[in-house]
Each structure stands twice: as C-alpha cells, then as structure tokens.
Design an enzyme around this catalytic site. Sequence first.
Site, PDB file in Angstrom:
ATOM      1  N   TYR A 171     -26.108   8.395  -4.724  1.00  0.00           N
ATOM      2  CA  TYR A 171     -26.218   9.104  -3.408  1.00  0.00           C
ATOM      3  C   TYR A 171     -24.577   9.956  -2.681  1.00  0.00           C
ATOM      4  O   TYR A 171     -25.450   9.727  -1.906  1.00  0.00           O
ATOM      5  CB  TYR A 171     -26.028   7.526  -3.496  1.00  0.00           C
ATOM      6  CG  TYR A 171     -24.024   6.719  -3.045  1.00  0.00           C
ATOM      7  CD1 TYR A 171     -23.841   6.422  -1.520  1.00  0.00           C
ATOM      8  CD2 TYR A 171     -23.782   6.080  -3.963  1.00  0.00           C
ATOM      9  CE1 TYR A 171     -22.467   6.134  -1.706  1.00  0.00           C
ATOM     10  CE2 TYR A 171     -22.531   5.656  -4.072  1.00  0.00           C
ATOM     11  CZ  TYR A 171     -21.882   5.740  -3.298  1.00  0.00           C
ATOM     12  OH  TYR A 171     -20.696   5.175  -2.981  1.00  0.00           O
ATOM     13  N   ILE A 172     -23.829   9.478  -2.953  1.00  0.00           N
ATOM     14  CA  ILE A 172     -22.783  10.597  -2.336  1.00  0.00           C
ATOM     15  C   ILE A 172     -23.283  12.395  -2.476  1.00  0.00           C
ATOM     16  O   ILE A 172     -23.243  12.415  -1.646  1.00  0.00           O
ATOM     17  CB  ILE A 172     -21.560  10.870  -3.040  1.00  0.00           C
ATOM     18  CG1 ILE A 172     -20.843   9.552  -3.366  1.00  0.00           C
ATOM     19  CG2 ILE A 172     -20.215  11.626  -2.541  1.00  0.00           C
ATOM     20  CD1 ILE A 172     -19.183   9.099  -4.705  1.00  0.00           C
ATOM     21  N   HIS A 215     -42.984  -6.795  17.367  1.00  0.00           N
ATOM     22  CA  HIS A 215     -44.792  -5.976  17.351  1.00  0.00           C
ATOM     23  C   HIS A 215     -44.368  -5.182  19.278  1.00  0.00           C
ATOM     24  O   HIS A 215     -44.214  -5.764  20.323  1.00  0.00           O
ATOM     25  CB  HIS A 215     -45.897  -6.463  18.087  1.00  0.00           C
ATOM     26  CG  HIS A 215     -46.794  -5.663  18.066  1.00  0.00           C
ATOM     27  ND1 HIS A 215     -47.633  -4.877  17.049  1.00  0.00           N
ATOM     28  CD2 HIS A 215     -47.449  -5.157  18.529  1.00  0.00           C
ATOM     29  CE1 HIS A 215     -48.075  -3.800  17.137  1.00  0.00           C
ATOM     30  NE2 HIS A 215     -48.516  -4.159  18.874  1.00  0.00           N
ATOM     31  N   ASP A 229     -12.791  -1.342  -7.450  1.00  0.00           N
ATOM     32  CA  ASP A 229     -13.159   0.088  -8.427  1.00  0.00           C
ATOM     33  C   ASP A 229     -11.848  -0.007  -9.734  1.00  0.00           C
ATOM     34  O   ASP A 229     -12.024   0.392 -11.003  1.00  0.00           O
ATOM     35  CB  ASP A 229     -12.704   1.184  -8.018  1.00  0.00           C
ATOM     36  CG  ASP A 229     -13.781   1.033  -7.188  1.00  0.00           C
ATOM     37  OD1 ASP A 229     -14.558   0.555  -6.640  1.00  0.00           O
ATOM     38  OD2 ASP A 229     -13.348   2.368  -6.547  1.00  0.00           O
ATOM     39  N   ALA A 238       3.961  -0.125  -6.948  1.00  0.00           N
ATOM     40  CA  ALA A 238       3.628  -0.946  -7.274  1.00  0.00           C
ATOM     41  C   ALA A 238       3.750  -1.397  -8.686  1.00  0.00           C
ATOM     42  O   ALA A 238       2.707  -0.178  -8.943  1.00  0.00           O
ATOM     43  CB  ALA A 238       3.552  -2.261  -6.839  1.00  0.00           C
ATOM     44  N   GLU A 259       0.958  -0.955  -0.035  1.00  0.00           N
ATOM     45  CA  GLU A 259       0.075  -0.088   0.443  1.00  0.00           C
ATOM     46  C   GLU A 259       0.972   1.069  -0.096  1.00  0.00           C
ATOM     47  O   GLU A 259       2.202   1.228   0.941  1.00  0.00           O
ATOM     48  CB  GLU A 259      -1.205   0.085   1.067  1.00  0.00           C
ATOM     49  CG  GLU A 259      -1.357   1.306   1.647  1.00  0.00           C
ATOM     50  CD  GLU A 259      -2.214   1.693   0.061  1.00  0.00           C
ATOM     51  OE1 GLU A 259      -4.007   1.178   0.449  1.00  0.00           O
ATOM     52  OE2 GLU A 259      -2.219   3.179  -0.455  1.00  0.00           O
ATOM     53  N   GLY A 314      -7.601   2.699   2.327  1.00  0.00           N
ATOM     54  CA  GLY A 314      -8.151   3.753   1.451  1.00  0.00           C
ATOM     55  C   GLY A 314      -8.557   4.384   1.067  1.00  0.00           C
ATOM     56  O   GLY A 314      -8.780   4.480   1.988  1.00  0.00           O
ATOM     57  N   VAL A 315      -9.538   4.557   0.067  1.00  0.00           N
ATOM     58  CA  VAL A 315     -10.035   5.700   0.137  1.00  0.00           C
ATOM     59  C   VAL A 315     -11.711   5.451   0.993  1.00  0.00           C
ATOM     60  O   VAL A 315     -12.094   6.093   1.620  1.00  0.00           O
ATOM     61  CB  VAL A 315     -10.654   6.243  -1.242  1.00  0.00           C
ATOM     62  CG1 VAL A 315     -12.127   7.040  -1.349  1.00  0.00           C
ATOM     63  CG2 VAL A 315      -9.808   6.557  -2.201  1.00  0.00           C
TER      64      VAL A 315
END
Lengths: 473, 473
Positions: B187-188, B447, B315, B119, B39, B45-46
């Site tokens: 949605y963001i 209930h 992604d 990498a 990493e 990550g994001v």
Amino acid sequence: MVVGEISQERDLVIIGGGPGGYNAAIRAAQLGLEVTLIETEDMGGVCLNKGCIPSKVWTHAAKKNAELVHLKELGIHTGNTSFDIKKLMAYKTKVTDQLRSGVEALCKANKIELIEGKASFLTEDRIGVENGHQFDVYVFKQAIIATGSTTKYPAELSGNSSRIFLSYEIFELPHLPEHLIIYGSDYISLEIASSYASFGSKVTILMREDEDFLFDKSINKELKRLLKRKKIQVKKQVVIQAVEETEKDIRITFADDKQTKQTVEGTHLVAIGEKKPNVNELGIGRLGMKQTDKGSIVINHRMQTSLPSIYAIGDVTEGPLLAVKAIKQGKAAVESIAGGNPEVDLTFLPVVAHTIPPIASVGLTEKEVHDHGLVARISQFPIGSNGYAMISNQRDGFIKVITDTRNDLILGVHMIGEGAVELSAVFVQLLEMAGKEEDVIFPNYAHPSMNEGLMEAVESLIGHAIHITPQKQ
Amino acid sequence: MVVGEISQERDLVIIGGGPGGYNAAIRAAQLGLEVTLIETEDMGGVCLNKGCIPSKVWTHAAKKNAELVHLKELGIHTGNTSFDIKKLMAYKTKVTDQLRSGVEALCKANKIELIEGKASFLTEDRIGVENGHQFDVYVFKQAIIATGSTTKYPAELSGNSSRIFLSYEIFELPHLPEHLIIYGSDYISLEIASSYASFGSKVTILMREDEDFLFDKSINKELKRLLKRKKIQVKKQVVIQAVEETEKDIRITFADDKQTKQTVEGTHLVAIGEKKPNVNELGIGRLGMKQTDKGSIVINHRMQTSLPSIYAIGDVTEGPLLAVKAIKQGKAAVESIAGGNPEVDLTFLPVVAHTIPPIASVGLTEKEVHDHGLVARISQFPIGSNGYAMISNQRDGFIKVITDTRNDLILGVHMIGEGAVELSAVFVQLLEMAGKEEDVIFPNYAHPSMNEGLMEAVESLIGHAIHITPQKQ
C-alpha cells in the site's frame, strides 16, 4: 378526446416514474411480474430532475469551491478563480440527463412497458391514461400510486415576481443572486444557504415562528455558530408582514423573535414551501379511497390502500417526504404483491443535510431520549481532534453519541463534520443491529481516518477517548 | 557516562511514544495507573512524523490535484494551475507539528511522565535510560515495549545515492521527480505511485518476483487497469540485476515476467523496504526474552512476553505492521495490567490504500473463500451506476461483496472507489457483528449517497440491484 373502445389488460400498473415508482417497477420485473409504468413528465420524477440530484450537484460544487483556499496550503496554486453558475447548470443538466436515460435504459432492459400520459382511476381495477387526444383504458390486477408531491408556496407569499422562487426552482436562476433570502429552515433551506454562500452570494435565512433546525439541539447550535462564521444571517421567529418588490430588490418586512418590526432587503427570495401529495387528479375520491385530512393516502403495513387492489407509496402517503422512504415502500409494495412479506421500518431513517460541513443524524436526539424518560450517557468528540481531519484541514464539528446507561445500547448518533453523510451508514448499521458501546470500541479502524472519530466518541462516553483531555470527557 | 547511583521507582514504564506507546500511556492514565513514557526521538513515532500521516498528506493533496479538471465542469474556473511540492512539505510539517504537540499536551494533561532517552533492560524489573551523559535506572512493576520497527533497504539495493530513497524518505525530496521508479507493491508503494503521478511525475512500478498487489484479485485487476489509464507502468516478476547511476538518472536492469532483460531509466528510485522490529538495543537478549527467528517478540493474548512483567505491542511483535494493531494492543496491554480481560482480534482488520480512487478491503477475499472450501455468492456493483458517483463524477471502481450461501453471512467486502476508506467502517461493523445480506438490505440509507452502492452490491447477490441491468447481475 377519443375514448379507447377496448380496455387493455395489464398485471401491475405503477403510476409515477419517480424513485419510488421506478424502483418498484424494476423490483417487480426482477420478481417476474409484468409491469406497466405510467409517467406524465420526466422519468426519475422531481427527485432526479429537480430536487435531490440537482441540489446535490449544487452542494457538491459548493464544497469544491469552498476548498479552493485549502488548495493553496497544499501547494496547489491556482490563478484567479471565478465561478460560472451557467456552467454548473449545464453540468447539472448533463448529470440529470445521464441519470434519466440510465433509468429509461434499465426499464427497457427489465422489459417494463412505459406509457406516457396522465392516469386516473375509473374503478378499482380500471385506469384511464390521457395523452393529448388519446385516451386508453387499462384493466389491472394491481396498481401502485407513486405520484409524489408538489411543493406549494407558503400562504403568506406568492411567486408573482421574477425575484421570488419556490424551493428548488432557485437552481433555474441563471446568475448568482447578490443577496439571497431563504424563507425556511429544513435541509433544503440549509443546502441552498450553504451552496450560495460558498459561491459568493450574501445569504439570509428567515426561520418561521416556532421553528428550529431539524437536528439534535447541540448540532443545531454548532450549525448556527458555523453559519454565523460564514456571515450567513439567521433571523428567528419570523412572521412575515409584507413583501415589496422594487426595481432592484425585494424587501421583506417581518416581526422577529423580539417581536420588533424588521426589514431585510435582498435581490432574491427563495421560499421553502410545503409539499402536498399529488392525489387530486387520480380520481381516487370517487372510488372512496381512504385519505387523511391533509389528503395523504392511508395505507397498511403492506402499502395497500383501503381498496385492496391499489397500493400507494412515497410522498402520497403519510410520513417523511423523502426519496429513501418512497424507494423502500416501492420495493416493499411489489414484494408484497409478489407474495412476500416485506417490512418497512423508518425508525432509523438518516436525516442528512449536505451543508459545509455536512450533517447526518440517526436515532434518538438528546431531547427525545429525555422525553422517553431514558437515562443516557452522552458524549461529543470534536472532529478537530481527529488526525485525518487535521490532514484535510476540515476540523469543524463533532460526533455526538447517545447510549442507554442500563444496557450500553446506542440510541442515537449525530454528526456535523466532513464525511457525515457517508458515515451515516455506520450509524444506521449500529442502530439497526442493536449495537452497544463495545461493538464500536472492539473493532479495528483504518488509521488515520474519521472512523476513529466515531470510535473515540463512543470511548468518550466512559472517559476513554485518547484524543480528548481528561477534563473535557 | 555517569551511572545513576539510586534506581528510581516507577509503576508502569512504556518504551516508545509511537501510536502504540502513547495510546497505551493515555489509556493507562485513564485507568488510574502511574505512567512513565520513554521516547528517544519524536513523540508520535514513525507513523505520525514520517509514515502514516505524511503519506496521507501526500495522498490528500494528490486527490485534490486530480480533482482540478473536475472543477472546470462545475463552473469553478481556476486559471493556470501549478504544483509546488515545497509548500506541501511545509504543510506536512505544520500538520505533524500540530499532531505531535497535541500528543505531548495530552500526555501532560494525563499526568504522564515523559523521559527522553534510549532505554534498555537491565533485569526483569530494572531499566536504564541513557540520554547524553546521563544514565538513570528505574525499577518498574510493569513495562511495555513499543519501540516499533525500522525499514531496511532490500538486500539488492542500497541508499548510496542521492537518487535512491527508502520508503517514506521520498517525501523529503524537495522537488518533483521527473520519473520516479518504485520498487514494491504494497500500500505504501501504491500511495507513493498514485500521489506522484497526480502531481505530474512519470511513475513506474517494479513488482518483485511472485508479488501481486495485496487485495482481492478483482480489485488488483481493476487497480492495474486504472494505473494503466494514468500511464503508470507496472513491471511484473522483476528480478533486479544492476543499478547504475549516471549524472542525470538512475538505470535499473532487471529480468521481467518473460525473463527478458530490460532496463528502465528514471530520475529517482524509491525502494519499499522490509520493516524489522526495533529490538536489538533493548537488552532483551540477555534477559532471555523469547523472540521469533526474525527477531519479533513473542507475546501471549495479554500482550505479555515470556517475562511476565514485560509486555510488548505493535511492530516489535508478530503480525501486520500497522498502527491500528499497535494502538489496539497498546490499549489491551494496559487494560490487562489494570486487571481487565481485554481481547485483541485482528480478523477483520481493514486493509486500505489511499490511491485515486482509494481501496478498502475487510474480511475474506474470493481466493480465501475458495481456499476455505466455502461456497459463496459474489457480486460486484460498479461505482459508476451510483447516483452520487455521477454527481461527483468519480465513477471508477466497484464494491464487491462475498457471502456464504449456507447462511447469507457476509464474508468479505472489497471496494475500490471514492470514499472506500471511510466506508470501511461499515464493512468492519458488518463483519464484526456477523451481518447477513438482509442486514444490509433492510436499513434506510441517505439518497443519493455511496451507501446505496453498498446496499446494491448486496442486492445484486440475488439479482436484485435496481441499477444493474438484468443480464449483468
């Protein structure tokens, strides 16, 4: 009393407008039946007016009150906070009024005839309804008894004191008790304890002899740990010896689990009483309707009593005294009357408590699994290891999953932790649909969410939970 | 730069420590593989550090802030309240720090080798890792690319202004924007709009040409109604013509749905950008790895790229750019490498937005049902008719259920209303297990609870919801 001279004819007569009765009435109307609903007090019954709903108003407010500390770390600054139980009582009344008028409006829209009065059977097809000086007689094709139950004081106590309350009656106390003693250990006891502790009362729970909390043993253990942290004292194996009232408080003398004599002094006592079926004034004795030794009405799988034209549902019958059972049986009874072949199966009834955090349990406990001689895989996923729990800072508790090693079938899911009550629908679905481990692991869940906690609990059964260290799986 | 003289040998190398990468790494360790995780920035990550988690801290705080009004009616007096976004930012950092160290600790406990650096592939079985002046070469048996995506500014905008933010970057603004303009509709966008409106900002949403919100049409409609009630303006069919910055604000000139020229002036603008796969610096081009026109890496059902020793997940591959997909593919890739035969099926991926109230959608929308030529039963159960919603006074929204008339199969469940995100696990289960109407109606639910709302939504398909008037079913 004027006895009506002519008896009026009706198709289906339902006695009792609680959840069981009104659900049955509306479903009957949906199925095209002509329905008459007889209620002597408020529509919605004990559940809507005094029990389930008011207690959830209390637990809801308690949860919100407990969250105030968390608001600060979110940047939401409040001034000095205070709690006014009279406002909560007013809110409760507003909610129950709205729900009750809602039910009344639904009955009207479904063309259900509502009759106010006290009903008692005259014969297998005739019922009398008394209302003040009025007494009317109705001939019916079918009747459903849905009169519910009444909570009684435990024999060792009585309500002869303004400091002693019976179950939900405590919600009528117009100020916060300084020190509330709760005599009981069921979900009602826990919800009352959790609520008043959150509002600021000192709380002591007295658990009767041979009682424990009603969940899987590891949930009970975690619950005790959390109660202790909230400074709620739990006294076990309590045998009450004396109850004395002074000017300022109430003193309970009891033997405890070490059989030592102890006293606890509180300002108020709430006794969780046993529920007895409301059957005594129905005149069913003289009709020879079959009842159990405890008075419950015996029914068959169609909710039919020993008198074929009369059905019974809910708390007047055997089994758990819960609204969900009454509702289910109510719908089933009318579907049966309408010619259907409904089934009521209470195997996977969720057992819940709206504590902080809440508890929900469906299916077999670890002890039941052992009692059945099943070989099980068991896991516990700590809520604190879930991302969403860290965001909301509600990290207490765990999700426990029990599966059958032979076929991976899920046998029970038990959760103590934020969101447990709503998540219980997933537990129910998995058990009803004979879900296996793979059925929980395969799907996709919103990220981050507590749903992932359930998935990880199942993954942990085979050491595959990502967010538990290898040593702990 | 010193080029390492000897290449070191590794079994499985994973590039990227986001949700996809670290889930893959831990699952690989669980399966007995030796894992190296590379990493270049923060573990998690994001998603963990900038996206999913911070945005849910925002929406969580927004929900709590919106509840303050409700506290009063519960008798919880708070005095004057105020909101300090700097404290929320500190809380967010605390949460992400905890989650990130949690992931690091889990990697350590699972004996995963962590390498910091950038990498790039040298050959099909060799990878170079650059870290400052250090350059090491590793020979691997298998590698997994999990480098995620980067959000880019829409072409018509740029970040050359302290008033313009790209997606999640808005969470770095250390004060409340007076008037926040949001350019986007996903949605963001909705979560940012809902949060800042709750905190007290004025909010305007600019929806691009031909865009609508991403849910079933009736959910979109209800969402618009609720946004309007919160005074969040939504401008449709927006074509931006100019962006000007003055000393005090930013002015957007655009053509709207009536092709009229309009301007909107706000103090800040957040542009929801498109996500592009992080593939350019991986050196995969020179290896001839197959990519789509947009740069996504092409994979087979085993998550294998066109180079059999190299896998790709999340992604960088095609499909929805969501953490849940990356996690699923990550686990599947290593299971595949370990000799298993895993399956990733994204058919019933829940689409959620943590708005107030939240939204969750699983399965086919009404439009998709029609497009498939299916004949469907459709119902909508209003949240306000549910008892628990009345208790918590969170009555907005509905649950919509779509079933196939031929076989009663549930095709889609769409909810806007309190608790939608957590309830989505039930929707997912029902769809995955090919649940039918009867499967929802038959079981017992706590209930009162919102679970009963789902049951009634299904009952309503055949006119059998108890708490909806006959005319409305």
